[in-house]
Write a protein that holds these residues in place. Structure first.
Motif, PDB file in Angstrom:
ATOM      1  N   ASP A 167       0.754  -1.346   0.030  1.00 48.65           N
ATOM      2  CA  ASP A 167       0.007   0.005   0.031  1.00 48.65           C
ATOM      3  C   ASP A 167       0.831   1.225  -0.078  1.00 48.65           C
ATOM      4  O   ASP A 167       1.773   1.254   0.849  1.00 48.65           O
ATOM      5  N   LYS A 168       0.969   2.145  -1.163  1.00 54.11           N
ATOM      6  CA  LYS A 168       1.746   3.112  -1.034  1.00 54.11           C
ATOM      7  C   LYS A 168       0.859   4.445  -0.855  1.00 54.11           C
ATOM      8  O   LYS A 168       1.373   5.567  -1.287  1.00 54.11           O
ATOM      9  N   GLY A 169      -0.378   4.287  -0.466  1.00 54.27           N
ATOM     10  CA  GLY A 169      -1.089   5.212  -0.155  1.00 54.27           C
ATOM     11  C   GLY A 169      -1.962   6.005  -1.245  1.00 54.27           C
ATOM     12  O   GLY A 169      -2.419   6.966  -1.005  1.00 54.27           O
ATOM     13  N   ASP A 170      -1.945   5.373  -2.274  1.00 58.54           N
ATOM     14  CA  ASP A 170      -2.474   5.774  -3.290  1.00 58.54           C
ATOM     15  C   ASP A 170      -3.992   5.273  -3.735  1.00 58.54           C
ATOM     16  O   ASP A 170      -4.628   5.572  -4.706  1.00 58.54           O
ATOM     17  N   GLY A 171      -4.396   4.620  -2.563  1.00 54.94           N
ATOM     18  CA  GLY A 171      -5.903   4.122  -2.917  1.00 54.94           C
ATOM     19  C   GLY A 171      -5.839   2.967  -3.603  1.00 54.94           C
ATOM     20  O   GLY A 171      -7.141   2.469  -3.904  1.00 54.94           O
ATOM     21  N   LYS A 172      -5.097   2.135  -3.916  1.00 53.01           N
ATOM     22  CA  LYS A 172      -5.204   0.973  -4.940  1.00 53.01           C
ATOM     23  C   LYS A 172      -5.492  -0.249  -4.290  1.00 53.01           C
ATOM     24  O   LYS A 172      -5.788  -1.259  -4.756  1.00 53.01           O
ATOM     25  N   ASN A 225      -9.656   1.123   3.658  1.00 52.08           N
ATOM     26  CA  ASN A 225      -8.630   2.367   3.144  1.00 52.08           C
ATOM     27  C   ASN A 225      -7.348   2.505   4.256  1.00 52.08           C
ATOM     28  O   ASN A 225      -6.309   2.187   3.686  1.00 52.08           O
ATOM     29  N   ASP A 263      -6.392  -5.819  -4.691  1.00 49.90           N
ATOM     30  CA  ASP A 263      -6.335  -4.742  -5.392  1.00 49.90           C
ATOM     31  C   ASP A 263      -7.721  -4.134  -5.490  1.00 49.90           C
ATOM     32  O   ASP A 263      -8.740  -5.015  -5.636  1.00 49.90           O
TER      33      ASP A 263
END
Length: 795
Positions: free
Chosen positions: A84-89, A108, A134
């Motif tokens: 989780d890169k924090g981009d909401g993916k 989230n 995902d």
């Protein structure tokens, strides 16, 4: 994926420093195999074949406090993946026990919250599965991993005694510290965490008698020698408190009922040192004289005791037993009492415990003694015979008035009143004996017959003259035999003699019986009577054993010549004087077969027994003649009974005789003469024939001067005059039929002032009677008066 909950994040930082990574990332746990897997973003590691892979996930237990009462959902922990890169993916998904219903996850951020109040006692932990997927494709970016949420305990349950309340017992007089019972309390809190389930026991109520061990719950006696007879039951209140008994702990209580069981620590004791009882001298043997009891404070088997008579006068007069229900000592009379012989008895009685406990012998002897005095009260006793059964003998030829024996009775009382004797006539119904009222001498009152009654069983009364007290004695009188009966044949013999009998043949063996019974036994002698002693047909042989044989002297007996022979036999007994009798033996001559079996006996008929044909015809003719004569006589008698006036057509029903026939009314002149139902004051002309129907009935009235009216006479005179008048009519009238007496049944007395209301009198009177007075009797009689008036005018 990483996680962070309170101070655990600092521990993770330390773990990251201890284990260098090829790329920056977190440790992961493969939920399926548990092996280390390389992160999909890491470069190949040359040490890969030599070292285990580092985990992509690092997990531990999450803790959540039970019984949380806040308004907001309780924060449990946080899940985070390095992907989780924090981009909401990346989206986080939670599954397992209580997912969505109790536990929720922010898809989230990965934050986990508890939405409901949890109870550790209901469920201690929950197993959940977490996965990062995902958001667009819903494909997992990390393998599914499992973790546990453990509910952390708080002290929210008090200790409970599941087996309470308790019942226990301990022997009385038990030493100090004797175990009574063990109680146990259960606390539903977590025993492995803190002191919430650590219980200590204490006694709230029941001191100073009992104590309880704080850790084990064992209850013991706190005082020695507790006495059941003083107090036999105690109710204790035991408390169990958690948190090791510290302040703020929860507690529960139970009751323990302790009963002191009995031991034999009390000896029996008589409440009185002496007892006095009075009994009647007429008290029957085996009766209860008195009941005594020694008091014992113990109960059950410890209070059981035995009694015994230690000493006293009158040995063998009394016995004492124990009543098992009441533990009383029961004194029983063994021998009859006699006031004149001994008027009082003194006894010494001991009571001893049956079951003695050796542990308490020091408390004293477990027995006690008392004295009992029994006083005999005098009663007026009936006379007493010198013997209850008297046996006497009398000869059967004893003369009337002969003395047989004497019965004797005496008055046991000191007054010594006179005694009179009598015979119970129910035992001497034919009054064969008498007893002298004063002397008791028994004598004969009638001639005796041993053969009719050899033993007489008499009941003799002895009655005290003043008190009318009575006692009885049995007198057995045996009648001695004398030789007063002659011997006779034992049975009625039927002797058959075959025509082909040979001389000297035994045709009958006879024996005798005698009603007498000599002491030496019977001995009979047999002989033919002197009148036939020299006959040529038969002879007698005495067998010397009370039997005799009849033998033939010749052969060739013929039924045609003599069918029956009468043979007189003399039988003599051995009595003194000897008696004899002559008995006739009938010998019938029979036709026998070759084996000597009789075929036919008696006289032979020489003429035919049947009737000839002519005789039968003559008898039949006589019978027919008699029948014809009887029929003629019956026919003639029937013709005489026919009425003089015959109708052309006869109704067959007139021949039927009915018991309820009351005639055909006034117009019926066939059935009977209606004139017979007339008024008593009207007398029929005696010259008119009464056996035929009169053409015109004639009547006349008696003048008042010659014959008074029946109505003016008393009832008894009316009936007498009426009967005499009918008798005179029958005497002077030769043509009067035999049924003239039927007229009396119409007479019912003089009647009332209204006279007869019947229309039957209309035929015998010409008077005009006025029935208007009936109208005064009421509406019903008015109608009757009108009917009579119409009938009178019609006649």
């Amino acid at each position: 994926m990483g996680w962070c909950c309170s101070g655990i994040c600092r521990a993770l930082a330390l773990l990251a420093l201890l284990f260098p990574l090829r790329e920056r990332g977190c440790w992961g746990l493969n939920p399926s195999s548990g092996d280390l897997e390389k992160s999909p973003h890491s470069d190949p590691d040359p040490w890969e074949v030599l070292h285990r892979h580092k985990r992509s996930w690092v997990w531990n237990q999450f803790f959540v406090l039970e019984e949380y009462t806040g308004n907001e959902p309780l924060y449990v922990g946080k899940l985070h993946s390095d992907v989780d890169k924090g981009d909401g993916k990346v989206k986080y998904v939670l599954s397992g026990e209580g997912a969505t219903s109790i536990f929720t996850i922010d898809e989230n951020t990965g934050d986990i919250h508890a939405t409901k109040r949890l109870d550790r006692e209901a469920q201690a932990y929950y197993t959940l599965q977490a996965q990062a997927v995902d958001r667009l494709t819903n494909l997992p970016v990390e393998p599914r991993s499992e973790f546990v949420v453990k509910v952390q305990d708080i002290n929210d349950n008090e200790p409970k005694f599941l087996d309470g309340p308790y019942l226990a017992g301990v022997p009385e007089m038990s030493p100090l510290g004797t175990m009574v019972v063990q109680v146990a309390a259960t606390d539903a809190d977590d025993p492995t965490y803190g002191n919430s389930a650590r219980v200590v026991y204490s006694i709230i109520h029941g001191q100073p008698y009992f104590s309880v061990e704080p850790k084990t719950g064992v209850i013991r006696t706190a005082l020695p020698n507790m006495d059941r007879e003083t107090r036999d039951q105690y109710v204790l209140v035991i408390q169990a408190k958690d948190m090791v008994g510290q302040m703020g702990g929860l507690s529960g209580t139970t009751s323990v009922t302790v009963t002191l069981t009995d031991v034999n620590d009390n000896p029996p004791r008589f409440t009185h040192k002496s007892y006095q009882y009075t009994v009647l001298e007429s008290l029957p043997v085996q009766s209860v004289v008195a009941r005594i009891k020694a008091a014992d404070a113990d109960i059950g088997s410890n209070a059981e005791m035995d009694y015994r008579i230690m000493d006293g006068d009158g040995p063998g007069m009394f016995n004492i037993t124990t009543d098992e229900d009441t533990q009383d000592g029961v004194i029983i009379l063994l021998k009859p009492l006699d006031f004149e012989t001994k008027s009082s008895f003194s006894l010494r009685i001991e009571a001893t415990n049956r079951n003695i406990d050796s542990n308490f012998l020091s408390l004293g002897p477990f027995s006690d003694t008392t004295s009992v005095k029994v006083t005999v009260e005098d009663v007026n006793e009936p006379p007493v015979f010198s013997t209850a059964l008297s046996k006497m003998v009398v000869s059967e030829d004893a003369k009337v008035g002969s003395s047989i024996g004497r019965v004797s009775a005496h008055d046991p009382d000191t007054s010594n009143n006179g005694i009179r004797y009598s015979i119970d006539r129910n035992t001497d119904l034919e009054r064969f004996f008498n007893v002298d009222a004063l002397s008791g001498v028994i004598s004969t009152a009638k001639p005796l017959d041993r053969e009719a009654n050899s033993v007489h069983n008499l009941t003799i009364f002895a009655i005290e003259s003043r008190k009318q007290l009575c006692h009885i004695s049995i007198t057995l009188i045996t009648v001695l035999d004398i030789n007063d009966n002659a011997p006779v044949f034992a049975i009625d013999y039927e002797t058959l003699l075959c025509e082909n009998a040979m001389p000297g043949q035994v045709i009958q063996t006879i024996s005798a019986v005698d009603k007498d019974e000599p002491l030496s036994g019977h001995r009979f002698y047999f002989a033919l009577a002197a009148s036939v002693a020299g006959n040529l047909n038969f002879t007698l042989r005495d067998n010397k054993d009370n039997t005799a044989s009849i033998l033939t002297k010749r052969g060739g007996f013929r039924r045609r010549e003599q069918p029956v022979y009468r043979l007189p036999v003399l039988i003599v007994d051995s009595g003194s004087p000897a008696l004899s009798s002559t008995n006739t033996l009938s010998v019938r001559v029979c036709d026998c077969d070759s084996d000597g079996v009789a075929l036919s006996c008696g006289a032979v008929a020489y003429t035919a027994t049947g009737l000839s044909t002519g005789a039968l015809l003559a008898i039949l003719g006589c019978i027919i003649t008699l029948l014809v004569m009887v029929l003629l006589i019956v026919t003639m008698r029937r013709r005489k009974k026919e009425p003089l006036i015959l109708e052309e057509e006869r109704d067959i029903r007139e021949n039927i005789v009915r018991y309820d026939d009351e005639g055909g009314g006034e117009e019926d002149t066939e059935a009977f003469d209606m004139v017979t139902l007339r008024n008593l004051n009207v007398i029929r002309d005696p010259n008119v024939r009464r056996d035929v129907t009169p053409d015109t009935p004639t009547f006349f009235h008696y003048p008042s001067t010659t014959r008074p009216s029946y109505k003016s006479l008393p009832d008894n005179v009316v009936f007498r005059e009426f009967i005499w008048e009918r008798l005179k009519d029958a005497d002077v009238d030769p043509s009067a039929p035999p049924y003239d007496s039927l007229q009396t049944y119409a007479f019912e007395g003089s009647g009332s002032v209204a006279e007869s209301l019947s229309s039957l009198e209309s035929l015998s009177t010409d008077s005009d009677q006025n029935y208007d007075y009936l109208s005064n009797w009421g509406p019903r009689f008015k109608k009757l008066a009108d009917l009579y008036e119409i009938e009178r005018k019609t006649l």
